[in-house]
Design an enzyme around this catalytic site. Structure first.
Site, mmCIF file in Angstrom:
data_model
loop_
_atom_site.group_PDB
_atom_site.id
_atom_site.type_symbol
_atom_site.label_atom_id
_atom_site.label_comp_id
_atom_site.label_asym_id
_atom_site.label_seq_id
_atom_site.Cartn_x
_atom_site.Cartn_y
_atom_site.Cartn_z
ATOM 1 N N THR A 177 18.084 -68.891 -29.309
ATOM 2 C CA THR A 177 17.391 -68.718 -30.811
ATOM 3 C C THR A 177 18.482 -69.091 -31.751
ATOM 4 O O THR A 177 19.811 -69.109 -31.573
ATOM 5 C CB THR A 177 16.832 -67.582 -30.990
ATOM 6 O OG1 THR A 177 15.977 -67.164 -30.005
ATOM 7 C CG2 THR A 177 16.259 -67.541 -32.401
ATOM 8 N N THR A 218 13.063 -71.019 -32.176
ATOM 9 C CA THR A 218 13.713 -70.748 -31.013
ATOM 10 C C THR A 218 13.006 -71.383 -29.825
ATOM 11 O O THR A 218 11.904 -71.968 -29.673
ATOM 12 C CB THR A 218 13.425 -69.056 -30.784
ATOM 13 O OG1 THR A 218 14.031 -68.537 -29.396
ATOM 14 C CG2 THR A 218 11.897 -68.801 -30.505
ATOM 15 N N ASN A 235 13.267 -69.696 -26.928
ATOM 16 C CA ASN A 235 13.308 -68.295 -26.262
ATOM 17 C C ASN A 235 14.282 -68.231 -25.173
ATOM 18 O O ASN A 235 15.274 -67.763 -25.444
ATOM 19 C CB ASN A 235 11.898 -68.089 -25.782
ATOM 20 C CG ASN A 235 11.765 -66.657 -25.401
ATOM 21 O OD1 ASN A 235 12.417 -65.611 -26.186
ATOM 22 N ND2 ASN A 235 11.223 -66.145 -24.363
ATOM 23 N N ASP A 272 6.982 -63.407 -24.769
ATOM 24 C CA ASP A 272 7.029 -62.344 -25.725
ATOM 25 C C ASP A 272 5.811 -61.735 -25.617
ATOM 26 O O ASP A 272 5.624 -60.845 -26.458
ATOM 27 C CB ASP A 272 7.200 -63.035 -26.923
ATOM 28 C CG ASP A 272 8.623 -63.373 -27.306
ATOM 29 O OD1 ASP A 272 9.618 -62.636 -26.642
ATOM 30 O OD2 ASP A 272 8.944 -64.267 -27.990
ATOM 31 N N SER A 279 6.656 -61.276 -31.944
ATOM 32 C CA SER A 279 7.907 -61.863 -32.141
ATOM 33 C C SER A 279 8.753 -60.935 -32.784
ATOM 34 O O SER A 279 8.399 -60.102 -33.640
ATOM 35 C CB SER A 279 7.885 -63.160 -33.111
ATOM 36 O OG SER A 279 9.322 -63.599 -33.000
ATOM 37 N N SER A 280 10.062 -60.993 -32.433
ATOM 38 C CA SER A 280 11.273 -59.884 -33.206
ATOM 39 C C SER A 280 11.738 -60.897 -34.083
ATOM 40 O O SER A 280 12.532 -60.202 -35.106
ATOM 41 C CB SER A 280 12.231 -59.615 -31.948
ATOM 42 O OG SER A 280 11.696 -59.047 -31.067
ATOM 43 N N GLY A 320 18.777 -63.210 -31.508
ATOM 44 C CA GLY A 320 18.897 -62.039 -30.782
ATOM 45 C C GLY A 320 18.008 -61.298 -30.160
ATOM 46 O O GLY A 320 18.041 -60.209 -29.710
ATOM 47 N N GLY A 321 16.792 -61.971 -29.903
ATOM 48 C CA GLY A 321 15.661 -61.288 -29.320
ATOM 49 C C GLY A 321 15.092 -59.985 -30.025
ATOM 50 O O GLY A 321 15.215 -59.808 -31.217
HETATM 51 O O1 DON Z 1 10.275 -64.158 -30.957
HETATM 52 C C1 DON Z 1 11.088 -63.597 -30.223
HETATM 53 O O2 DON Z 1 10.903 -62.226 -30.388
HETATM 54 C C2 DON Z 1 11.955 -64.178 -29.147
HETATM 55 N N1 DON Z 1 11.376 -65.288 -28.639
HETATM 56 C C3 DON Z 1 13.277 -64.196 -30.110
HETATM 57 C C4 DON Z 1 14.288 -64.848 -28.917
HETATM 58 C C5 DON Z 1 15.836 -64.890 -29.325
HETATM 59 O O3 DON Z 1 16.069 -64.578 -30.314
HETATM 60 C C6 DON Z 1 16.611 -65.518 -28.490
HETATM 61 N N2 DON Z 1 17.819 -65.587 -29.168
HETATM 62 N N3 DON Z 1 18.895 -65.230 -29.154
#
Ligand code: DON
Length: 274
Positions: A87, A105, A107, A129, A158-159, A179-180
């Site tokens: 991301t 992202t 992902n 997700d 989504s985060s 950062g998920g």
């Molecule tokens: O939308 C989300 O929550 C995840 N797909 C985000 C993934 C993410 O931040 C990966 N990277 N650092």
């Protein structure tokens, strides 16, 4: 199993001593945890055989073996075969006060590893997700229930938290991070650090971060997190896990006609002011 034993000098131990049985038990525990997670019919699932038998992976896998101390299968789960996080986040603020905060992202690593023919871009693997089954964690360890179950036409949870904080109706703090699941907690900490603890945006971005996401029930801290605070939290009964960098937070702050731009020191990020 043979490789992990070799890495811990099993051949120097004798047949069925407590020492050799303990080491072999801990090797078996780890191999079976991996079997439970990763193995299945490879006509149907992608079994990461290369990684599972690689020296690098196995060295890490057995690195938490403590001679003379029983491991336990609650703490020792399958080895993590990392899916890197893909991301990115950027902020823009122009001279007229127009602000943009963008988190975008794929992902996981190369998303779904599928390039759209003729178009040249990759498709993401955002389906992760969704909650595939109540209680089953996704690649960020997040669990969900029916509300985030897969259904036609439905968007996954989504985060991602691209954020613009207004003051007097003008952009004051523009912030975001990859950062998920650590995204919302990183943004929360950054805002609290600036607004409540009166820290500079630089310190708010760069000081060690922590994260809790309900399950697993532990506080994740970055490796340079204050050791004394860690001990105090442990004494309160918290489980603390040290992990690698949490997020890559970018901030633009516009205050008293001064614009401060901060790029997280955790990565190769950059900031430019005008
Ligand atoms: O939308 C989300 O929550 C995840 N797909 C985000 C993934 C993410 O931040 C990966 N990277 N650092």
């Amino acid at each position: 199993m043979l490789k992990m034993g070799e890495m811990k000098n099993l051949s120097d131990m004798k047949f069925e001593t407590a020492q050799s049985v303990q080491l072999m038990t801990e090797v078996e525990r780890r191999a079976y945890a991996d079997r439970a997670k990763y193995l299945g019919d490879d006509d149907f699932v992608k079994v990461p055989v290369k990684t599972l038998v690689s020296d690098d992976y196995l060295k890490k896998r057995i690195s938490d073996f403590v001679p003379g101390k029983a491991g336990n299968s609650v703490d020792i789960k399958e080895g993590i075969i990392p899916e890197s996080e893909e991301t990115t986040h950027f902020d823009v603020l122009d001279k007229d006060g127009n602000a943009v905060s963008v988190t975008t992202t794929l992902n996981g690593w190369f998303g779904s590893r599928t390039v759209v023919a003729g178009a040249g871009f990759l498709l993401n693997n955002e389906m992760d997700d969704f909650s595939v089954k109540p209680g089953v964690p996704n690649m960020y360890g997040a669990v969900g229930q029916e509300a985030n179950a897969i259904a036609p036409g439905k968007r996954m949870l989504s985060s991602m938290t691209p954020t613009i904080v207004l003051k007097n109706n003008m952009p004051w703090i523009v912030v975001g991070t990859p950062g998920g699941t650590t995204i919302p907690t990183s943004i929360y900490q950054t805002l609290v650090d600036i607004i409540d603890f009166h820290m500079t945006p630089q310190d708010a971005v760069n000081f060690p971060k922590f994260h809790h996401q309900w399950l697993p029930d532990e506080i994740f801290v970055e490796k340079d997190f204050d050791k004394k605070v860690i001990e105090e939290l442990k004494a309160m009964g918290y489980k603390i896990s040290i992990r690698d960098a949490i997020g890559r937070t970018e901030v633009i702050m516009s205050q008293d006609k001064t614009i401060t731009v901060v790029a997280d020191h955790r990565g190769d990020d950059a900031a430019a002011g005008y």
